[in-house]
Design a protein around this motif. Sequence first.
Motif, mmCIF file in Angstrom:
data_model
loop_
_atom_site.group_PDB
_atom_site.id
_atom_site.type_symbol
_atom_site.label_atom_id
_atom_site.label_comp_id
_atom_site.label_asym_id
_atom_site.label_seq_id
_atom_site.Cartn_x
_atom_site.Cartn_y
_atom_site.Cartn_z
ATOM 1 N N GLN A 1 7.526 36.780 50.108
ATOM 2 C CA GLN A 1 8.375 37.959 50.168
ATOM 3 C C GLN A 1 8.572 38.060 48.611
ATOM 4 O OE1 GLN A 1 11.323 36.014 52.422
ATOM 5 N NE2 GLN A 1 10.380 36.879 54.425
ATOM 6 N N ALA A 2 9.144 37.141 47.980
ATOM 7 C CA ALA A 2 9.590 37.389 46.527
ATOM 8 C C ALA A 2 8.588 38.185 45.858
ATOM 9 C CB ALA A 2 10.064 35.908 45.778
ATOM 10 N N ARG A 3 7.138 37.599 46.077
ATOM 11 C CA ARG A 3 6.244 38.315 45.303
ATOM 12 C C ARG A 3 5.896 39.751 45.544
ATOM 13 N NH1 ARG A 3 1.747 33.550 45.093
ATOM 14 N NH2 ARG A 3 2.666 32.581 43.189
ATOM 15 N N LEU A 4 6.058 40.118 47.084
ATOM 16 C CA LEU A 4 6.060 41.253 47.409
ATOM 17 C C LEU A 4 7.134 42.292 47.022
ATOM 18 C CD1 LEU A 4 4.628 43.370 49.099
ATOM 19 C CD2 LEU A 4 6.078 42.779 51.018
ATOM 20 N N THR A 5 8.579 41.759 46.921
ATOM 21 C CA THR A 5 9.654 42.641 46.721
ATOM 22 C C THR A 5 9.469 42.914 45.172
ATOM 23 O OG1 THR A 5 10.943 40.697 46.556
ATOM 24 C CG2 THR A 5 11.093 41.870 48.557
ATOM 25 N N SER A 6 9.038 41.819 44.388
ATOM 26 C CA SER A 6 8.894 42.116 42.929
ATOM 27 C C SER A 6 8.148 43.441 42.634
ATOM 28 C CB SER A 6 8.607 40.781 42.091
ATOM 29 O OG SER A 6 7.511 40.397 42.450
ATOM 30 N N LYS A 7 6.849 43.245 43.436
ATOM 31 C CA LYS A 7 5.821 44.509 43.390
ATOM 32 C C LYS A 7 6.618 45.782 43.360
ATOM 33 C CE LYS A 7 1.851 41.662 43.043
ATOM 34 N NZ LYS A 7 1.071 40.637 44.208
ATOM 35 N N VAL A 8 7.226 45.745 44.701
ATOM 36 C CA VAL A 8 8.157 46.684 45.141
ATOM 37 C C VAL A 8 8.864 47.275 44.252
ATOM 38 C CG1 VAL A 8 9.622 47.736 47.055
ATOM 39 C CG2 VAL A 8 7.763 46.494 47.689
ATOM 40 N N LEU B 1 1.890 35.830 24.700
ATOM 41 C CA LEU B 1 1.193 36.793 25.170
ATOM 42 C C LEU B 1 -0.161 36.426 25.775
ATOM 43 C CD1 LEU B 1 1.630 38.574 21.652
ATOM 44 C CD2 LEU B 1 2.790 39.133 23.613
ATOM 45 N N ARG B 2 -0.293 35.356 25.694
ATOM 46 C CA ARG B 2 -1.553 34.809 26.296
ATOM 47 C C ARG B 2 -1.139 34.228 28.019
ATOM 48 N NH1 ARG B 2 -5.523 31.248 23.188
ATOM 49 N NH2 ARG B 2 -6.818 31.648 24.669
ATOM 50 N N ILE B 3 -0.107 34.081 28.209
ATOM 51 C CA ILE B 3 0.147 33.569 29.659
ATOM 52 C C ILE B 3 0.457 34.879 30.433
ATOM 53 C CG2 ILE B 3 2.254 32.477 30.883
ATOM 54 C CD1 ILE B 3 2.707 30.893 28.420
ATOM 55 N N LYS B 4 -0.227 34.844 31.648
ATOM 56 C CA LYS B 4 -0.146 36.128 32.316
ATOM 57 C C LYS B 4 0.952 35.763 33.372
ATOM 58 C CE LYS B 4 -2.535 38.965 35.539
ATOM 59 N NZ LYS B 4 -1.592 39.036 36.723
ATOM 60 N N GLN B 5 2.083 36.432 33.291
ATOM 61 C CA GLN B 5 3.151 36.137 34.008
ATOM 62 C C GLN B 5 3.131 36.821 35.384
ATOM 63 O OE1 GLN B 5 5.661 34.723 33.065
ATOM 64 N NE2 GLN B 5 5.607 34.795 30.836
ATOM 65 N N PRO B 6 3.712 35.862 36.546
ATOM 66 C CA PRO B 6 3.414 36.443 37.790
ATOM 67 C C PRO B 6 4.408 37.763 37.955
ATOM 68 C CG PRO B 6 4.560 34.558 37.850
ATOM 69 C CD PRO B 6 4.089 34.862 36.387
ATOM 70 N N ALA B 7 4.364 38.430 39.050
ATOM 71 C CA ALA B 7 5.272 39.556 39.104
ATOM 72 C C ALA B 7 6.719 39.419 39.115
ATOM 73 C CB ALA B 7 4.919 40.619 40.425
ATOM 74 N N ALA C 1 8.197 36.993 37.433
ATOM 75 C CA ALA C 1 8.763 36.920 36.121
ATOM 76 C C ALA C 1 8.834 38.246 35.435
ATOM 77 C CB ALA C 1 7.628 35.998 35.613
ATOM 78 N N MET C 2 7.772 39.134 35.559
ATOM 79 C CA MET C 2 7.689 40.602 34.905
ATOM 80 C C MET C 2 9.320 41.122 35.288
ATOM 81 S SD MET C 2 5.228 40.878 32.895
ATOM 82 C CE MET C 2 5.815 42.333 32.427
ATOM 83 N N VAL C 3 9.588 41.225 36.635
ATOM 84 C CA VAL C 3 10.808 41.693 36.802
ATOM 85 C C VAL C 3 11.903 41.133 36.349
ATOM 86 C CG1 VAL C 3 12.404 42.177 39.020
ATOM 87 C CG2 VAL C 3 10.064 42.448 39.184
ATOM 88 N N SER C 4 11.929 39.949 36.212
ATOM 89 C CA SER C 4 13.004 39.151 35.533
ATOM 90 C C SER C 4 13.137 39.524 34.193
ATOM 91 C CB SER C 4 13.077 37.663 35.796
ATOM 92 O OG SER C 4 13.949 36.826 35.426
ATOM 93 N N LEU C 5 11.972 39.369 33.473
ATOM 94 C CA LEU C 5 12.025 39.748 32.061
ATOM 95 C C LEU C 5 12.502 41.092 31.726
ATOM 96 C CD1 LEU C 5 10.004 37.436 30.202
ATOM 97 C CD2 LEU C 5 9.367 39.835 29.498
ATOM 98 N N LEU C 6 11.958 42.199 32.541
ATOM 99 C CA LEU C 6 12.238 43.482 32.105
ATOM 100 C C LEU C 6 13.601 43.775 32.421
ATOM 101 C CD1 LEU C 6 9.192 45.364 33.767
ATOM 102 C CD2 LEU C 6 10.050 45.295 31.448
ATOM 103 N N HIS C 7 14.019 42.967 33.458
ATOM 104 C CA HIS C 7 15.721 43.373 33.965
ATOM 105 C C HIS C 7 16.588 42.978 32.698
ATOM 106 C CE1 HIS C 7 18.866 43.631 36.817
ATOM 107 N NE2 HIS C 7 19.276 42.309 36.252
ATOM 108 N N ARG C 8 16.030 42.003 32.062
ATOM 109 C CA ARG C 8 16.907 41.487 30.819
ATOM 110 C C ARG C 8 16.559 42.315 29.644
ATOM 111 N NH1 ARG C 8 17.842 35.083 28.887
ATOM 112 N NH2 ARG C 8 19.374 35.465 30.426
ATOM 113 N N LEU C 9 15.456 42.640 29.420
ATOM 114 C CA LEU C 9 15.130 43.582 28.453
ATOM 115 C C LEU C 9 15.825 44.891 28.535
ATOM 116 C CD1 LEU C 9 13.325 43.632 25.791
ATOM 117 C CD2 LEU C 9 11.693 44.851 27.312
#
Lengths: 118, 133
Positions: free
Chosen positions: B109-116, B20-26, B28-36
């Motif tokens: 690009q990977a960062r940009l597409t994950s935000k998109v 909860l204290r680690i700020k995940q990059p975008a 990682a958030m996309v990957s995590l949410l994909h799984r969840l």
Amino acid sequence: MVKRTVRLTTGANYGLRDWLGQRVTAVVMAVFILCLAGGLLVAPPQGYAGWKAVFANQWMRIAAFLFLVSLFWHAWIGVRNILMDYVHATGVRLTLQILVILSLLFYIVWSAEILWRA
Amino acid sequence: MEPGKSLKLPKNRPKYLNLLRIKQPAPAMVSLLHRLTGALLFFPGIPAFLCGLEMALSSPEKYARLQAILTSPLAKVGLLLSLWFFVHHFCAGIRFVALDLHYGIELEQARLTSKVVLVAGVIITVLIGVLIW
């Protein structure tokens, strides 16, 4: 000429098949969903009779069934990956995997019943 | 690194083992949410969807009951949330297939597409929500 036999000594060797299966089923589902969404936008079914008519078409039933089987296959690979990553106790993991397989087999039968009974 | 040479690192590096204290990059958030979202779409997603499909196709009475259930405000919120789970999983899935085909694998690009993907998931959900409300 000496015939060489290659013996794989590491891994369960289903990784590539499952990885590919998950992506192929994903593409099948995406194509179906986009086609369906387009169709529903062009001609939204009105009420019970409208939806009934959509699924009265045999090709629609077959396409929907293929979509659902792709979904269950896709779900199996995904859920199995999640269980392998987070559930480390073998007995618990095996039990959960069997429950997932049984529920997915049940869903296949249920889907066929929903689509073809009426 | 050459053998015998040690990498000099500051001794007081922060060690965050608390997720909860680690700020995940975008990405990682996309990957995590994909799984969840994948797990939630499996359960309760699939059985709920099949239940709805059965009610919609089995008889006019059950169709009317399904309609009554789905038009209640609480169900609409749940439906919208489920819709977001699905749309996010869909968009993130397209991104992962693109990555597998070696499109957009550079870091920027990977960062940009994950935000998109994160933004598109919300926007498409709102658009469909407005359409079917």
